[in-house]
Design a protein around this motif. Structure first.
Motif, PDB file in Angstrom:
ATOM      1  N   THR A  29      -3.669  -4.197   2.057  1.00  0.00           N
ATOM      2  CA  THR A  29      -4.698  -4.682   2.625  1.00  0.00           C
ATOM      3  C   THR A  29      -3.998  -6.284   3.367  1.00  0.00           C
TER       4      THR A  29
ATOM      5  N   ALA B  38     -11.963  -6.769  -7.672  1.00  0.00           N
ATOM      6  CA  ALA B  38     -12.758  -6.777  -5.995  1.00  0.00           C
ATOM      7  C   ALA B  38     -12.260  -7.686  -5.587  1.00  0.00           C
TER       8      ALA B  38
ATOM      9  N   ASN C  89      -8.552  -7.328  -2.182  1.00  0.00           N
ATOM     10  CA  ASN C  89      -7.996  -7.093  -0.918  1.00  0.00           C
ATOM     11  C   ASN C  89      -8.619  -7.423  -0.217  1.00  0.00           C
TER      12      ASN C  89
HETATM   13  C1  LIG Z   1     -12.038  -4.440  -1.032  1.00  0.00           C
HETATM   14  O1  LIG Z   1     -12.336  -3.099  -1.726  1.00  0.00           O
HETATM   15  C2  LIG Z   1     -14.041  -3.358  -1.883  1.00  0.00           C
HETATM   16  C3  LIG Z   1     -14.326  -2.840  -3.006  1.00  0.00           C
HETATM   17  O2  LIG Z   1     -13.037  -2.792  -4.115  1.00  0.00           O
HETATM   18  C4  LIG Z   1     -14.117  -2.449  -0.795  1.00  0.00           C
HETATM   19  O3  LIG Z   1     -15.868  -2.407  -0.987  1.00  0.00           O
HETATM   20  C5  LIG Z   1     -14.074  -2.953   0.632  1.00  0.00           C
HETATM   21  O4  LIG Z   1     -14.775  -2.400   2.067  1.00  0.00           O
HETATM   22  C6  LIG Z   1     -12.813  -3.721   0.667  1.00  0.00           C
HETATM   23  N1  LIG Z   1     -12.393  -4.158   1.570  1.00  0.00           N
HETATM   24  C7  LIG Z   1     -11.826  -4.317   2.298  1.00  0.00           C
HETATM   25  C8  LIG Z   1     -11.789  -5.339   3.663  1.00  0.00           C
HETATM   26  O5  LIG Z   1     -10.699  -3.114   2.681  1.00  0.00           O
END
Ligand SMILES: *[C@@H]1O[C@H](CO)[C@@H](O)[C@H](O)[C@H]1NC(C)=O
Ligand SMILES: *[C@@H]1O[C@H](CO)[C@@H](O)[C@H](O)[C@H]1NC(C)=O
Length: 612
Positions: A251, A66, A69
């Protein structure tokens, strides 16, 4: 008849039992019978193609945490690969095998991949044999080394290492691929060297067997033509990887990565990031790595490069032996041998934040500290030469910056790496009466009671705010107290324990290293810090305490107030007090926000504590 039968069965059992010489499920083999003679080294060499996008990628992300990113390094990412291995670097070069397996981003602070790979070979005598790699791939290093932990078939009993080096890259436009438009194909060169097998004659080719046990290739040596198996292979693999690893760190911010920017002098990282934002960061790293080796001035400089991730941040390009990551406040001579400069190395540091008005008090206080203490004065009124007449002033360190606070100076001038030689650091106010205080005795008690953060007890009726800091007659040290009803939610938490005030704290080297990081650059009064000190030591209610046997008087001279400014019809001291309170609230809010963000990022449930 029945008797005869059981006699036969017994015999059979006996013969089974006596057959093996140790136990039922294992027996010893003779090395000779297995054809294990002398080890030989071999060198294998091939290219590795890692295709991270386009129509048929060979490397795909299969999972991530989780928090992946939000991690600057993509920590927690898992990828599966099935990459072709070829004789030459061209994509259509003859395939000798495939690299199949998993890699995982296993490093929080740099890009360090856990590699779990099998090289499955399909060519010639190696067809059907495999080698297994399990190791760390420090992607940012020029050469990455990973252990070969074993193998099958021809490579039974293999051991050795693989070295990976970025070779080249190919940036393609994938017309057919609408979503990504462009993608990278990683072409990697894998040099397999020095494969070792048992042989009576190291000069000739080894005779090896396939996994079926049939000799595949016979050497000219007649002694080995009898078909004996020669199994023992130790493989050293020199791998030159172009794109060892592609795949998505979507990311990750390139600019946040600990990139050796000076290695890429002509590349604008943010621009690169922008331009290739749809691509995997790993692929970008590969591009960068590869650009690094191309043309321009860097080409001349193709020798081995130094990159030591364990060096202090920013110093990775230095050989570790020359890195001096800590300093001191000891003054040195301009002549003679450096090794003879320091006659004494004080073990403790005492700082006072002072104005000239308190000169007499500070003079008396400093005299309580022996030569074993470095004295440092922070002058908030800009007046320093007025102190010259004091004998000890010559060996003290004077820092003069008008109208700043103790915590402002501490943050700027007491970096943990600078004050590293000192066992204990006193960060004291100027309005303390030390008549009854002995510094050496104080340190003895602090050591004896294991106090990483402490303060002397305060004489009764001397500016007491909290029960905790009130000196006691009957103990050397106390670590907890009772407060007014309702003040303490937990007897182990401030202000009942794990608590000292900010007027006269003493920190161990270790505790200061943490506390320094907690001091905020803009919250100069340090209000709220005392409640949060407990975060820096564990268990806080045992390592924070008040020394009763060496007590001081707090004279409560409101010196800061006079450094304020009158505004909106308020007296200077009112403005200062207001700001103190505001900072306390801001500090608490920041701490709570930071704490929540951390627990959330780690997927943990926050404890139901505490705003401090
Ligand atoms: C990071 O990943 C989560 C799910 O694993 C998602 O809900 C979230 O929006 C993501 N954040 C970004 C900044 O991409
Ligand atoms: C490798 O072995 C397999 C099965 O044993 C066989 O089908 C294949 O043709 C062999 N490949 C080469 C290149 O020899």
């Amino acid at each position: 008849m029945a008797k005869l039968c059981s006699g036969i069965i017994l015999l059979v059992l006996l013969s089974i039992l006596t057959h093996g010489n140790s136990d039922e499920f294992s027996r010893k083999l003779s090395k000779k019978a297995m054809g294990l003679k002398r080890e030989k080294l071999s060198h294998l060499h091939f290219y590795f193609h890692d295709i991270v996008g386009g129509k048929s990628p060979t490397a795909v992300k299969i999972a991530e945490a989780a928090m992946t990113n939000r991690s600057a390094t993509g920590f927690g990412l898992l990828a599966m690969i099935d990459d072709p291995l070829t004789v030459g670097p061209e994509p259509n070069s003859k395939i000798v095998g495939r690299a199949q397996g998993i890699y995982a981003q296993a490093s929080l602070n740099d890009v360090g991949l856990l590699m779990v790979l099998n090289f499955a070979f399909v060519e010639g005598k190696y067809n059907g044999s495999s080698l297994s790699v399990l190791g760390r791939n420090s992607v940012m290093s020029a050469v990455r080394e990973m252990p070969i932990v074993g193998g099958s078939g021809l490579f039974r009993f293999a051991r050795g290492y693989a070295q990976a080096k970025t070779h080249t890259f190919d940036f393609k436009t994938g017309d057919a691929v609408v979503e990504s438009g462009e993608f990278l194909t990683g072409i990697s060169q894998l040099i397999f060297g020095l494969s070792r097998c048992h042989s009576t004659d190291s000069e000739t080719d080894c005779e090896l067997v396939t996994k079926m046990g049939t000799p595949m290739k016979h050497s000219s040596n007649s002694r080995r033509r009898n078909g004996t198996m020669r199994l023992f292979v130790t493989t050293f693999i020199g791998v030159v990887f172009g794109f060892f690893l592609g795949v998505t760190f979507p990311t990750i911010s390139l600019t946040k990565l600990p990139l050796p920017t000076n290695l890429f002098p002509s590349i604008d990282l943010p621009e690169m990031e922008d331009k290739f934002s749809g691509l995997s960061t790993q692929a970008l790293l590969n591009v960068l790595n590869s650009l690094k080796g191309r043309g321009g001035s860097s080409r001349k400089n193709n020798g081995p490069k130094i990159w030591v991730p364990s060096n202090p941040r920013g110093a990775e390009r230095l050989p570790p032996g020359i890195v001096e990551s800590e300093s001191d406040l000891y003054t040195r001579r301009l002549w003679g041998l450096p090794s003879e400069d320091l006659i004494i190395k004080p073990r403790y540091l005492v700082t006072f934040t002072v104005g000239l008005k308190q000169k007499n008090n500070i003079d008396a206080a400093v005299k309580k500290f022996s030569e074993n203490f470095t004295i440092m004065l922070f002058h908030y009124d800009g007046l320093t030469s007025e102190w010259d007449d004091l004998e000890w002033s010559q060996r003290a360190i004077h820092v003069s910056i008008p109208k700043q606070t103790k915590w402002w100076y501490a943050k700027r001038f007491l970096h943990p790496d600078i004050v590293a030689p000192y066992d204990y650091i006193f960060i004291w106010d100027e309005d303390l009466g030390l008549e009854k205080f002995n510094a050496e005795e104080y340190i003895k008690l602090v050591r004896k009671h294991g106090l990483d953060i402490s303060q002397p007890g305060l004489a009764p009726n001397s500016g007491l705010t909290w029960q905790m800091t009130k000196g006691r007659n009957d103990t050397e040290v106390h670590k907890e107290t009772e407060e007014k009803p309702g003040y303490c939610t937990d007897p182990h938490l401030p202000p009942c324990a794990a608590f000292v005030e900010i007027m006269a704290p003493v920190f161990s080297r270790k505790a200061w290293r943490c506390v320094w990081h907690m001091i905020q650059n803009d919250l100069v009064h340090g209000w709220g810090l005392d409640f949060a000190l407990r975060r820096c030591v564990e268990p806080a209610h045992e390592k924070i305490g008040v020394v009763d046997a060496q007590w001081i008087v707090h004279q409560t001279v409101p010196s800061l107030g006079s450094q304020g400014k009158s505004e909106n019809g308020k007296a200077p001291w009112e403005g200062v007090r207001e700001r103190c309170r505001r900072e306390w609230t801001m500090f608490q809010d920041r701490m709570a926000t930071a704490e929540m963000a951390y627990y959330k990022a780690m997927g943990m449930n926050p404890p139901n504590s505490t705003t401090n």
